[in-house]
Write a protein that holds these residues in place. Sequence first.
Motif, PDB file in Angstrom:
ATOM      1  N   VAL A  51       0.721  -0.988   0.387  1.00 16.91           N
ATOM      2  CA  VAL A  51       0.071   0.275   0.097  1.00 16.91           C
ATOM      3  C   VAL A  51       0.676   1.015   0.185  1.00 16.91           C
ATOM      4  O   VAL A  51       1.267   2.284  -0.316  1.00 16.91           O
ATOM      5  N   TYR A  52       1.827   0.888   0.935  1.00 17.52           N
ATOM      6  CA  TYR A  52       2.633   2.445   0.708  1.00 17.52           C
ATOM      7  C   TYR A  52       3.866   2.492  -0.676  1.00 17.52           C
ATOM      8  O   TYR A  52       3.175   3.235  -1.213  1.00 17.52           O
ATOM      9  N   ILE A  56      -0.742   4.880  -1.371  1.00 13.50           N
ATOM     10  CA  ILE A  56      -1.981   4.818  -0.858  1.00 13.50           C
ATOM     11  C   ILE A  56      -1.921   5.412   0.567  1.00 13.50           C
ATOM     12  O   ILE A  56      -3.382   6.122   1.040  1.00 13.50           O
ATOM     13  N   THR A  57      -1.079   5.154   0.722  1.00 15.53           N
ATOM     14  CA  THR A  57      -0.423   6.044   1.862  1.00 15.53           C
ATOM     15  C   THR A  57       0.451   6.096   2.063  1.00 15.53           C
ATOM     16  O   THR A  57       1.659   6.213   1.308  1.00 15.53           O
ATOM     17  N   LEU A  76      -9.381  -0.871   2.343  1.00  9.20           N
ATOM     18  CA  LEU A  76      -8.735  -0.824   0.919  1.00  9.20           C
ATOM     19  C   LEU A  76      -9.495  -1.288   0.007  1.00  9.20           C
ATOM     20  O   LEU A  76      -8.591  -1.366  -1.754  1.00  9.20           O
ATOM     21  N   PHE A  79     -11.272   1.329  -1.827  1.00  9.43           N
ATOM     22  CA  PHE A  79     -10.214   2.060  -2.923  1.00  9.43           C
ATOM     23  C   PHE A  79     -10.289   1.398  -4.315  1.00  9.43           C
ATOM     24  O   PHE A  79      -9.779   2.004  -4.697  1.00  9.43           O
ATOM     25  N   LEU A  80      -8.995   0.315  -3.611  1.00  6.01           N
ATOM     26  CA  LEU A  80      -9.565  -0.513  -5.554  1.00  6.01           C
ATOM     27  C   LEU A  80      -9.971  -1.102  -6.210  1.00  6.01           C
ATOM     28  O   LEU A  80     -10.028  -0.772  -7.703  1.00  6.01           O
ATOM     29  N   SER A  83     -10.401   2.408  -8.201  1.00  7.28           N
ATOM     30  CA  SER A  83      -9.418   2.718  -9.107  1.00  7.28           C
ATOM     31  C   SER A  83      -9.490   1.944 -11.226  1.00  7.28           C
ATOM     32  O   SER A  83     -10.667   0.917 -11.460  1.00  7.28           O
ATOM     33  N   GLU A  88      -2.757  -1.700  -8.934  1.00 10.80           N
ATOM     34  CA  GLU A  88      -3.946  -1.412  -7.293  1.00 10.80           C
ATOM     35  C   GLU A  88      -5.414  -2.131  -8.490  1.00 10.80           C
ATOM     36  O   GLU A  88      -5.932  -3.263  -7.476  1.00 10.80           O
TER      37      GLU A  88
END
Length: 188
Positions: A51-52, A56-57, A76, A79-80, A83, A88
Amino acid sequence: MSEKQLLIVSFSKKPEFYLIIRKDAMDKLKLLIGKLTLAFTDADFLVSDIVYKMGITGERFAFFADTKTGHKIENLRNFLQKSDGGPEKAFLPLIERLDELRQERNKLVHSIILKSSTGEDFYIRHRYVLNKEKRVMRDQATFDLKEYEETLQELLGLCKEMTEYYWGLIPTKIKNGARVIRKGEATT
């Protein structure tokens, strides 16, 4: 009781302070729960790093530090799903599988577990959860170790897939004139 069923623990050098503890019949289950817990921690850490890397973060351990795993996986997932594609969208099936395995793991880790008293090789788990109306719901099931050994193997396989996914996010680097070639990558 045989010697194999007893564990003698000394708290001092004086013999009168020896404590005799019965060897637990659930040792294999305890070991399996430990392995599942550690494997899930590895998966959680991998997701945090992925994720980093995807941006995303902004903080490397932000996802990992949140202990409400079900909520963070749901966020998550949302969010995905929004996309456009790319890395993602390709990560979504891995997250879906992780969530399924998380639920199986939770059934074991957050339950009261009893071993069959008949000597048969099965266990009974009692899990209590609050539903949306804040009522206690009881989930009871019998199982054998093989079921959760399979869950552990699935989780370890998923960790391997996520590691491969992670390395696919990192651009190939050239160092000292040598290009790093990943497994399965063409060399020409």
